[in-house]
Motif scaffolding. Structure first.
Motif, PDB file in Angstrom:
ATOM      1  N   PRO A 119     -12.731 -54.035  30.165  1.00  0.00           N
ATOM      2  CA  PRO A 119     -13.523 -54.844  31.103  1.00  0.00           C
ATOM      3  C   PRO A 119     -15.011 -54.562  30.897  1.00  0.00           C
ATOM      4  N   GLU A 120     -15.814 -55.577  31.065  1.00  0.00           N
ATOM      5  CA  GLU A 120     -17.255 -55.449  30.831  1.00  0.00           C
ATOM      6  C   GLU A 120     -17.841 -54.272  31.597  1.00  0.00           C
ATOM      7  N   SER A 121     -17.428 -54.087  32.839  1.00  0.00           N
ATOM      8  CA  SER A 121     -17.996 -53.008  33.653  1.00  0.00           C
ATOM      9  C   SER A 121     -17.681 -51.629  33.071  1.00  0.00           C
ATOM     10  N   GLU A 122     -16.480 -51.451  32.531  1.00  0.00           N
ATOM     11  CA  GLU A 122     -16.122 -50.163  31.917  1.00  0.00           C
ATOM     12  C   GLU A 122     -16.887 -49.948  30.622  1.00  0.00           C
ATOM     13  N   ALA A 123     -16.992 -50.994  29.810  1.00  0.00           N
ATOM     14  CA  ALA A 123     -17.749 -50.885  28.563  1.00  0.00           C
ATOM     15  C   ALA A 123     -19.212 -50.559  28.856  1.00  0.00           C
ATOM     16  N   ARG A 124     -19.765 -51.202  29.874  1.00  0.00           N
ATOM     17  CA  ARG A 124     -21.161 -50.952  30.248  1.00  0.00           C
ATOM     18  C   ARG A 124     -21.342 -49.527  30.768  1.00  0.00           C
ATOM     19  N   GLN A 125     -20.404 -49.059  31.560  1.00  0.00           N
ATOM     20  CA  GLN A 125     -20.509 -47.701  32.097  1.00  0.00           C
ATOM     21  C   GLN A 125     -20.540 -46.668  30.971  1.00  0.00           C
ATOM     22  N   LEU A 126     -19.706 -46.849  29.942  1.00  0.00           N
ATOM     23  CA  LEU A 126     -19.729 -45.941  28.799  1.00  0.00           C
ATOM     24  C   LEU A 126     -21.079 -45.978  28.096  1.00  0.00           C
ATOM     25  N   MET A 127     -21.636 -47.180  27.908  1.00  0.00           N
ATOM     26  CA  MET A 127     -22.941 -47.307  27.261  1.00  0.00           C
ATOM     27  C   MET A 127     -24.021 -46.638  28.092  1.00  0.00           C
ATOM     28  N   GLU A 128     -23.985 -46.871  29.391  1.00  0.00           N
ATOM     29  CA  GLU A 128     -25.059 -46.380  30.255  1.00  0.00           C
ATOM     30  C   GLU A 128     -25.038 -44.872  30.459  1.00  0.00           C
ATOM     31  N   ARG A 129     -23.999 -44.199  29.995  1.00  0.00           N
ATOM     32  CA  ARG A 129     -24.057 -42.733  29.980  1.00  0.00           C
ATOM     33  C   ARG A 129     -25.154 -42.262  29.032  1.00  0.00           C
ATOM     34  N   GLN A 130     -25.482 -43.114  28.054  1.00  0.00           N
ATOM     35  CA  GLN A 130     -26.515 -42.774  27.078  1.00  0.00           C
ATOM     36  C   GLN A 130     -27.811 -43.536  27.327  1.00  0.00           C
ATOM     37  N   TRP A 131     -27.708 -44.845  27.543  1.00  0.00           N
ATOM     38  CA  TRP A 131     -28.907 -45.653  27.814  1.00  0.00           C
ATOM     39  C   TRP A 131     -28.523 -47.080  28.140  1.00  0.00           C
ATOM     40  N   SER A 132     -29.487 -47.822  28.630  1.00  0.00           N
ATOM     41  CA  SER A 132     -29.320 -49.252  28.849  1.00  0.00           C
ATOM     42  C   SER A 132     -30.658 -49.911  28.553  1.00  0.00           C
ATOM     43  N   PRO A 133     -30.668 -50.952  27.727  1.00  0.00           N
ATOM     44  CA  PRO A 133     -31.946 -51.593  27.430  1.00  0.00           C
ATOM     45  C   PRO A 133     -32.531 -52.350  28.623  1.00  0.00           C
TER      46      PRO A 133
END
Length: 153
Positions: A119-133
């Motif tokens: 799910p988009e929210s889970e994929a985003r949460q994994l990314m945001e552990r490092q950064w978010s543009p």
């Protein structure tokens, strides 16, 4: 052997996939000891923090190496396609890194969302552990926001 907590931005995504920022000489043997069979590097070899001779050092430990140099100001679909091929077709376990784990986390966001069906929210949460543009006011942040918004045709 437990996951290292002193490799920049280390993250375990699953039993066969880890990510991080830059690796150093001391980390090559540590990756081998963890059983890593393949390292994918998304950083430019000209970056001041890049590990010189990385491919040769990993090969000396029996670790396959794929270098996909992704300019921070110009990630492209060709880079993403090469990344997908390396992750899916290369030996496992795989470790994917760049300098800060920003490129890698963005690439895995798209990979997890579009290839693994997270799910988009889970994929985003994994990314945001490092950064978010998003939320950064720079041309590069806008470029990365567009890159992660891209969906398969």
């Amino acid at each position: 052997m437990p996951d290292p907590d002193d490799i920049r931005a280390w993250q375990r995504l699953d039993a066969l996939t880890t990510t991080s920022g830059r690796i150093e000489d001391k980390d090559v043997m540590r990756l081998a000891d963890l059983g890593v069979a393949h390292v994918v590097n998304l950083a430019l070899e000209t970056h001041p923090e890049a590990l010189a001779g990385e491919g040769e050092k990993l090969a000396a430990q029996g670790i396959a190496y794929t270098h996909i140099p992704v300019p921070f100001d110009a990630p492209g679909e060709d880079h993403f396609t090469a990344f997908v091929d390396a992750v899916e077709q290369g030996p496992k376990p795989v470790h994917v890194h760049c300098i800060m784990n920003w490129r890698v986390s963005a690439f895995f966001y798209r990979y997890n969302r579009d290839r693994r069906g997270l799910p988009e929210s889970e994929a985003r949460q994994l990314m945001e552990r490092q950064w978010s543009p998003e939320g950064h006011d720079s041309n590069e942040a806008r470029i990365w926001a567009e890159f992660i918004a891209t969906r398969p045709a």
